[in-house]
Design a protein around this motif. Structure first.
Motif, mmCIF file in Angstrom:
data_model
loop_
_atom_site.group_PDB
_atom_site.id
_atom_site.type_symbol
_atom_site.label_atom_id
_atom_site.label_comp_id
_atom_site.label_asym_id
_atom_site.label_seq_id
_atom_site.Cartn_x
_atom_site.Cartn_y
_atom_site.Cartn_z
ATOM 1 N N ALA A 123 0.848 -1.188 0.000
ATOM 2 C CA ALA A 123 0.000 0.000 0.000
ATOM 3 C C ALA A 123 0.886 1.241 0.000
ATOM 4 O O ALA A 123 2.087 1.173 0.272
ATOM 5 C CB ALA A 123 -0.916 0.002 1.222
ATOM 6 N N SER A 124 0.295 2.385 -0.298
ATOM 7 C CA SER A 124 1.045 3.630 -0.341
ATOM 8 C C SER A 124 1.567 4.003 1.045
ATOM 9 O O SER A 124 0.827 3.933 2.035
ATOM 10 C CB SER A 124 0.151 4.760 -0.860
ATOM 11 O OG SER A 124 0.775 6.010 -0.688
ATOM 12 N N PRO A 125 2.825 4.429 1.149
ATOM 13 C CA PRO A 125 3.347 4.908 2.439
ATOM 14 C C PRO A 125 2.560 6.090 2.998
ATOM 15 O O PRO A 125 2.583 6.341 4.202
ATOM 16 C CB PRO A 125 4.783 5.320 2.100
ATOM 17 C CG PRO A 125 5.124 4.582 0.851
ATOM 18 C CD PRO A 125 3.843 4.459 0.091
ATOM 19 N N THR A 146 -0.503 -2.882 7.982
ATOM 20 C CA THR A 146 -1.462 -2.024 8.664
ATOM 21 C C THR A 146 -0.881 -0.757 9.259
ATOM 22 O O THR A 146 -1.610 0.203 9.502
ATOM 23 C CB THR A 146 -2.137 -2.797 9.814
ATOM 24 O OG1 THR A 146 -1.113 -3.222 10.744
ATOM 25 C CG2 THR A 146 -2.884 -4.018 9.306
ATOM 26 N N LEU A 147 0.444 -0.735 9.498
ATOM 27 C CA LEU A 147 0.991 0.379 10.271
ATOM 28 C C LEU A 147 2.371 0.825 9.820
ATOM 29 O O LEU A 147 2.581 2.021 9.603
ATOM 30 C CB LEU A 147 1.057 -0.027 11.750
ATOM 31 C CG LEU A 147 1.638 0.999 12.733
ATOM 32 C CD1 LEU A 147 0.795 2.268 12.742
ATOM 33 C CD2 LEU A 147 1.714 0.405 14.143
ATOM 34 N N ALA A 148 3.322 -0.092 9.704
ATOM 35 C CA ALA A 148 4.719 0.303 9.521
ATOM 36 C C ALA A 148 5.432 -0.645 8.571
ATOM 37 O O ALA A 148 6.169 -1.538 9.006
ATOM 38 C CB ALA A 148 5.426 0.312 10.879
ATOM 39 N N PRO A 149 5.254 -0.476 7.246
ATOM 40 C CA PRO A 149 5.848 -1.415 6.290
ATOM 41 C C PRO A 149 7.357 -1.563 6.422
ATOM 42 O O PRO A 149 7.886 -2.669 6.394
ATOM 43 C CB PRO A 149 5.474 -0.800 4.936
ATOM 44 C CG PRO A 149 4.278 0.039 5.204
ATOM 45 C CD PRO A 149 4.452 0.566 6.595
ATOM 46 N N GLY A 150 8.072 -0.450 6.588
ATOM 47 C CA GLY A 150 9.524 -0.513 6.616
ATOM 48 C C GLY A 150 10.126 -1.015 7.913
ATOM 49 O O GLY A 150 11.322 -1.302 7.972
ATOM 50 N N HIS A 173 -3.433 2.538 -3.069
ATOM 51 C CA HIS A 173 -2.803 3.829 -3.345
ATOM 52 C C HIS A 173 -3.888 4.873 -3.588
ATOM 53 O O HIS A 173 -4.941 4.563 -4.165
ATOM 54 C CB HIS A 173 -1.873 3.716 -4.556
ATOM 55 C CG HIS A 173 -0.703 2.819 -4.324
ATOM 56 N ND1 HIS A 173 0.548 3.301 -4.008
ATOM 57 C CD2 HIS A 173 -0.605 1.460 -4.312
ATOM 58 C CE1 HIS A 173 1.371 2.279 -3.830
ATOM 59 N NE2 HIS A 173 0.708 1.147 -4.009
ATOM 60 N N PRO A 174 -3.658 6.110 -3.169
ATOM 61 C CA PRO A 174 -4.680 7.155 -3.311
ATOM 62 C C PRO A 174 -5.167 7.278 -4.747
ATOM 63 O O PRO A 174 -4.377 7.238 -5.695
ATOM 64 C CB PRO A 174 -3.932 8.427 -2.871
ATOM 65 C CG PRO A 174 -2.881 7.941 -1.935
ATOM 66 C CD PRO A 174 -2.443 6.607 -2.475
ATOM 67 N N TRP A 175 -6.480 7.424 -4.891
ATOM 68 C CA TRP A 175 -7.065 7.536 -6.224
ATOM 69 C C TRP A 175 -6.972 8.985 -6.687
ATOM 70 O O TRP A 175 -7.409 9.903 -6.020
ATOM 71 C CB TRP A 175 -8.522 7.077 -6.203
ATOM 72 C CG TRP A 175 -9.036 6.874 -7.597
ATOM 73 C CD1 TRP A 175 -9.754 7.736 -8.364
ATOM 74 C CD2 TRP A 175 -8.829 5.710 -8.400
ATOM 75 N NE1 TRP A 175 -10.003 7.195 -9.604
ATOM 76 C CE2 TRP A 175 -9.442 5.941 -9.649
ATOM 77 C CE3 TRP A 175 -8.166 4.499 -8.183
ATOM 78 C CZ2 TRP A 175 -9.429 5.005 -10.683
ATOM 79 C CZ3 TRP A 175 -8.155 3.569 -9.206
ATOM 80 C CH2 TRP A 175 -8.781 3.820 -10.445
ATOM 81 N N ASP A 176 -6.367 9.176 -7.863
ATOM 82 C CA ASP A 176 -6.214 10.520 -8.411
ATOM 83 C C ASP A 176 -6.311 10.450 -9.928
ATOM 84 O O ASP A 176 -6.587 9.390 -10.510
ATOM 85 C CB ASP A 176 -4.893 11.141 -7.956
ATOM 86 C CG ASP A 176 -3.676 10.257 -8.276
ATOM 87 O OD1 ASP A 176 -3.788 9.372 -9.152
ATOM 88 O OD2 ASP A 176 -2.616 10.453 -7.653
ATOM 89 N N ALA A 177 -6.059 11.586 -10.584
ATOM 90 C CA ALA A 177 -6.180 11.652 -12.037
ATOM 91 C C ALA A 177 -5.198 10.701 -12.726
ATOM 92 O O ALA A 177 -5.509 10.119 -13.786
ATOM 93 C CB ALA A 177 -5.946 13.087 -12.505
ATOM 94 N N ARG A 178 -4.022 10.511 -12.118
ATOM 95 C CA ARG A 178 -3.025 9.598 -12.695
ATOM 96 C C ARG A 178 -3.532 8.158 -12.674
ATOM 97 O O ARG A 178 -3.368 7.421 -13.667
ATOM 98 C CB ARG A 178 -1.734 9.726 -11.893
ATOM 99 C CG ARG A 178 -0.566 8.874 -12.388
ATOM 100 C CD ARG A 178 0.700 9.304 -11.665
ATOM 101 N NE ARG A 178 1.838 8.471 -11.997
ATOM 102 C CZ ARG A 178 2.410 7.610 -11.165
ATOM 103 N NH1 ARG A 178 1.948 7.487 -9.926
ATOM 104 N NH2 ARG A 178 3.459 6.893 -11.536
ATOM 105 N N MET A 179 -4.160 7.748 -11.585
ATOM 106 C CA MET A 179 -4.710 6.392 -11.506
ATOM 107 C C MET A 179 -5.867 6.221 -12.489
ATOM 108 O O MET A 179 -5.981 5.192 -13.155
ATOM 109 C CB MET A 179 -5.183 6.117 -10.075
ATOM 110 C CG MET A 179 -4.075 6.139 -9.035
ATOM 111 S SD MET A 179 -2.999 4.696 -9.132
ATOM 112 C CE MET A 179 -4.010 3.477 -8.297
ATOM 113 N N GLU A 180 -6.718 7.228 -12.580
ATOM 114 C CA GLU A 180 -7.854 7.169 -13.516
ATOM 115 C C GLU A 180 -7.357 7.033 -14.950
ATOM 116 O O GLU A 180 -7.861 6.201 -15.719
ATOM 117 C CB GLU A 180 -8.703 8.430 -13.362
ATOM 118 C CG GLU A 180 -9.964 8.449 -14.207
ATOM 119 C CD GLU A 180 -11.087 7.581 -13.647
ATOM 120 O OE1 GLU A 180 -11.965 7.177 -14.438
ATOM 121 O OE2 GLU A 180 -11.078 7.321 -12.436
#
Length: 471
Positions: free
Chosen positions: A117-119, A317-321, A451-458
């Motif tokens: 998922a997105s950081p 859920t919290l801390a990937p790295g 990942h957050p949905w934005d114009a790039r994802m669309e």
């Protein structure tokens, strides 16, 4: 029609026409009353009506939101389970996995094929404060005192989360690991040897297949339905025919399909394996990313013989790295602890100190509620985009949690070719063959909505839909 019925129909028409997208927030009660010159009571009745239709959902202290269900008529979730495998397979998929994941890690690539998922979704600044506080309070002797099981404070926090689910899990039995992947590998090594046969889901998590490949074990692929999870009838027949040493299963919001076993099916899975004294390695890293009102119980909750090794982590859920996971090992605790000593000795103590402090003071449950709402909204946006841009004959799963969904194209469709063409356009996807020891599912892909949905994802989805139609 009554006034609230008229208003409900107006809003419903906007939703069905696409003017109000799945996951979007609807006007507040105050705004609605001002816009339409109605009473608050009438506005509430209109939203109640829309809730009954399944078009909107109320979120506590947040308002009303368009649900993702409106996209279902366009993209029905009616996937069928694959046929059972008749023989075990030698695993050799790492080259494909490395190629796909390597592309997905580039920042200029749209990460629909990412495994993460997105950081941006995680409270990294707040965790940094906990890292400072946790390490400042650490005592010198702790650097060796808690090897290899891990920080006593963190294990106590994890045990409390089990207790919140209604499960009594002693903290002194837990083993903290370097991410869930180490926990899963330790469990596998504790109960099986090279050449042994391991039952796995198909399609299934590629890292489980890579673990078998590395340890020179064989995979017996059990079909997994994209909605209901592992086919337990097929598993039962396989256990009668083959000397299975262990079963590796992701029981909630499975990677790659998002499937979950129901409580009844989890109970049956545990009983089926216990009758033959076969250990279950339960991969439950997405269990807390549920969209409904209640967390799903893991299969471990039904274990009466210590045969279930429950593995999870904070990476999803919290801390990937931070790479901190754990295992509740059941009867295999001593062997897993020994293997931990023989391999990595112990997980990072600063990372454990940070997570322990955050779990006590950082508002983990509040973060999880916000994360679940975000993922549900992003899933709705992805499903709606699939409905707009993809070929009409596709089918997909629509999970109740996690951040993956599974898309099935018509038979004969080549998703490896789609992967190559998409990559040339700066878009990553995860093609189906990387989720099978036999590299099956060539007409399927896994998509990530973490990942957050934005114009790039669309725009990426529009391009991917065009490529798919041309193929």
């Amino acid at each position: 029609m009554k006034r609230y019925e008229e208003l409900a129909e107006l809003v419903a028409a906007d939703i069905r026409s696409g003017q109000r997208l799945p996951g979007s927030r609807l006007p507040s009660i105050r705004t609605l009353t001002a816009q339409h010159g109605i009473s608050p009571s009438t506005a509430f009745q209109a939203y109640y009506r829309l809730e009954e239709k399944g078009l909107v959902r109320a979120r506590q202290r947040s308002g009303y939101f368009v649900t993702s269900a409106v996209a279902l008529p366009a993209v029905p979730a009616t996937l069928a389970a694959p046929a059972p495998a008749k023989v075990a397979a030698k695993v050799d998929i790492s080259a494909l996995v490395f190629t796909v994941l390597g592309a997905a890690q580039q920042r200029d690539i749209v990460p629909l094929g990412s495994a993460l998922a997105s950081p941006e979704l995680f409270p990294l600044r707040r965790l940094a404060k906990s890292l400072t506080a946790g390490t400042r309070q650490a005592q010198p002797w702790e650097s060796v005192q808690h090897l290899p099981q891990g920080s006593a404070s963190l294990r106590q926090q994890i045990a409390q989360r089990y207790l919140a689910l209604g499960m009594a899990q002693p903290a002194d039995e837990l083993v903290v690991t370097s991410g869930a992947l180490e926990a899963l590998n330790l469990c596998l090594s504790a109960v099986a040897q090279p050449g042994d046969l391991i039952a796995v889901e198909s399609p299934g998590f590629y890292a489980s297949l890579q673990a078998l490949e590395r340890l020179k074990m064989k995979a017996l692929e059990i079909p997994a339905h994209p909605q209901h999870g592992m086919d337990l009838d097929a598993l039962e027949q396989a256990l009668k025919r083959h000397p299975v040493k262990a079963c590796w299963c992701m029981t909630s919001f499975q990677n790659p399909t998002g499937a979950s076993l129901s409580a009844e099916r989890k109970q049956r899975l545990v009983a089926l394996l216990a009758a033959r004294q076969i250990p279950l390695i339960e991969d439950d890293v997405y269990g807390e990313l549920y969209f409904g009102p209640q967390a799903p119980l893991p299969a471990k909750a039904y274990d009466q013989h210590g045969l279930v090794m429950h593995c999870s982590s904070f990476s999803k859920t919290l801390a990937p790295g931070y790479r901190v996971g754990w295992v509740a090992p059941g009867r295999f605790g001593e062997r897993i602890t020994q293997l931990k000593l023989m391999t990595t000795l112990g997980a990072s103590l600063p990372a454990q100190a940070a997570l322990s402090d955050y779990l006590q003071h950082g508002g983990y449950d509040k973060h999880l509620r916000r994360l679940r709402h975000t993922l549900e909204s992003q899933q709705a946006s992805l499903v709606a985009a699939i409905a707009r841009y993809f070929p009409a004959n596709i089918q997909l799963s629509q999970p109740g949690g996690g951040y993956f969904l599974w898309v099935e194209f018509a038979p004969g469709f080549d998703t490896l070719a789609l992967h190559q063409q998409a990559l040339a356009q700066g878009i990553s996807i995860a093609p189906g063959p990387m989720f099978s020891a036999r590299q099956s599912f060539s007409n399927c892909i896994r998509l990530n909505y973490g990942h957050p949905w934005d114009a790039r994802m669309e725009a990426a989805m529009a391009t991917l839909g065009t490529l798919a139609k041309n193929l």
